[in-house]
Scaffold this active site. Structure first.
Site, PDB file in Angstrom:
ATOM      1  CB  THR A  12      -1.005   0.064   1.341  1.00  0.00           C
ATOM      2  OG1 THR A  12      -1.706  -1.348   1.144  1.00  0.00           O
ATOM      3  CG2 THR A  12      -1.894   1.320   1.360  1.00  0.00           C
ATOM      4  CB  SER A  53       1.907  -7.576   1.814  1.00  0.00           C
ATOM      5  OG  SER A  53       0.741  -7.460   2.249  1.00  0.00           O
ATOM      6  CB  THR A  86       0.058  -3.509   6.459  1.00  0.00           C
ATOM      7  OG1 THR A  86      -0.917  -3.601   5.626  1.00  0.00           O
ATOM      8  CG2 THR A  86       0.918  -2.134   6.237  1.00  0.00           C
ATOM      9  CG  ASP A  87      -2.725  -7.692   3.928  1.00  0.00           C
ATOM     10  OD1 ASP A  87      -3.071  -6.881   4.883  1.00  0.00           O
ATOM     11  OD2 ASP A  87      -3.388  -7.753   2.882  1.00  0.00           O
TER      12      ASP A  87
END
Length: 321
Positions: A12, A53, A86-87
């Site tokens: 992101t 991610s 971030t995942d």
């Protein structure tokens, strides 16, 4: 000024919202060539990947690890910053923490809001990560995650909210340090352990979450499909339904290690309950109880352990750390 290597991997932080309100990948990473960071450090940027991610694999993580090793061998960097989606950020961070033998700061950061959204947090997190990588007190602390004015260890941090900018938290432990406009403060020291440097990308470890009436056939699947290990997010303090035990014994008979963590995000799994499927019975069956890791990190740790030939007592001891 310090010499900092920045490695971009996508996510992101590298994306923008389009006219339809959908976040999508840019042709150019908006975190590239940010002038204001030139006043903080001497920056060398490397675009390693451009992947969301959820697309991050063990192979990607291992390429990142090898690239870090090669780069610091060739150049005298004082720290490394990695921008990441971030995942799976916590998984990449923990994998590097398990396998990198470096003393310089290695910092991962990202964003919950893409670059052109109101309240975009990517640039701020990016600058904070660079500042942290330049700080002398960030050395010898393992791999760190910097997000929303906080510094977390790779071992303890996890994503706790789908969209909130304060998503990264360290249940049980809290952040290692905080970032202010003018300074960086570390409150305490993390425990660090010698890394295991062998990584076999072909090792397969499964991960399942326990629930009531957990079917033994689901567990047997991993043996029948040639998995090398299994992590189970067990109930409570580390218990399983009796319905699962036949599958557990099936894997044990095939010498497939099983690691137990809790599906609760606070606390540590332990063999306390003496009933059918209770943690005490599972411990006596030879299952490995992990010292507070979540399932996704325990999976990576088991992959690294198997890659380095750990078994039996050595494997049990490795998961106590």
């Amino acid at each position: 000024m310090k010499n900092i290597l920045v490695m971009h991997t996508g996510g992101t932080i590298s994306m923008s919202e389009n006219a339809h309100g959908v976040v999508t990948t840019n042709d150019t990473n908006p975190m590239t060539n940010i002038e204001m960071i030139r006043n903080i450090a001497n920056i060398t940027e490397k675009h390693l990947f451009q992947v969301p991610s959820p697309h991050m694999t063990l192979k990607h993580m291992n390429i990142l690890r090898k690239t870090i090793i090669n780069e610091i061998y060739e150049e005298n960097y004082d720290g490394i910053v990695i921008t990441h989606g971030t995942d799976t950020l916590e998984e990449t961070a923990y994998f590097l923490d398990l396998t990198l033998n470096v003393s310089i700061p290695v910092i991962l950061t990202g964003a919950m809001r893409s670059s052109n959204e109101i309240g975009a947090d990517g640039l701020y997190n990016y600058i904070s990560a660079i500042r942290t990588a330049c700080h002398d007190d960030a050395r010898n602390k393992g791999v760190l995650v910097v997000f929303n004015d906080e510094i977390h260890t790779a071992m303890n941090v996890t994503k706790t909210h789908t969209s909130n900018t304060s998503t990264f938290q360290s249940p049980n432990y809290g952040p290692l340090g905080i970032i202010t406009k003018k300074d960086i403060f570390f409150h305490h020291l993390p425990l660090t352990y010698p890394p295991l440097v062998k990584v076999n990308e072909n090792v397969k470890v499964g991960l399942i979450k326990a629930h009531s009436d957990l079917d033994a056939d689901l567990i047997k699947f991993f043996a029948d499909n040639h998995y090398d290990g299994l992590v189970i997010e067990a109930l409570g303090q580390g218990n399983l339904p009796p319905s699962a035990l036949h599958g557990i014994q099936y894997l044990i008979d095939k010498n497939i290690p099983i690691v137990i963590v809790s599906r609760c995000f606070n606390g540590i799994a332990s063999g306390n309950y003496q009933y059918e499927g209770g943690g005490f019975e599972l411990l006596n069956m030879g299952l490995i109880f992990s010292n507070g890791l979540n399932g996704q990190k325990a999976r990576l740790k088991l992959i690294v352990a198997i890659s380095n030939g750990l078994a039996d007592t050595s494997l049990q001891n490795y998961f106590k750390k």
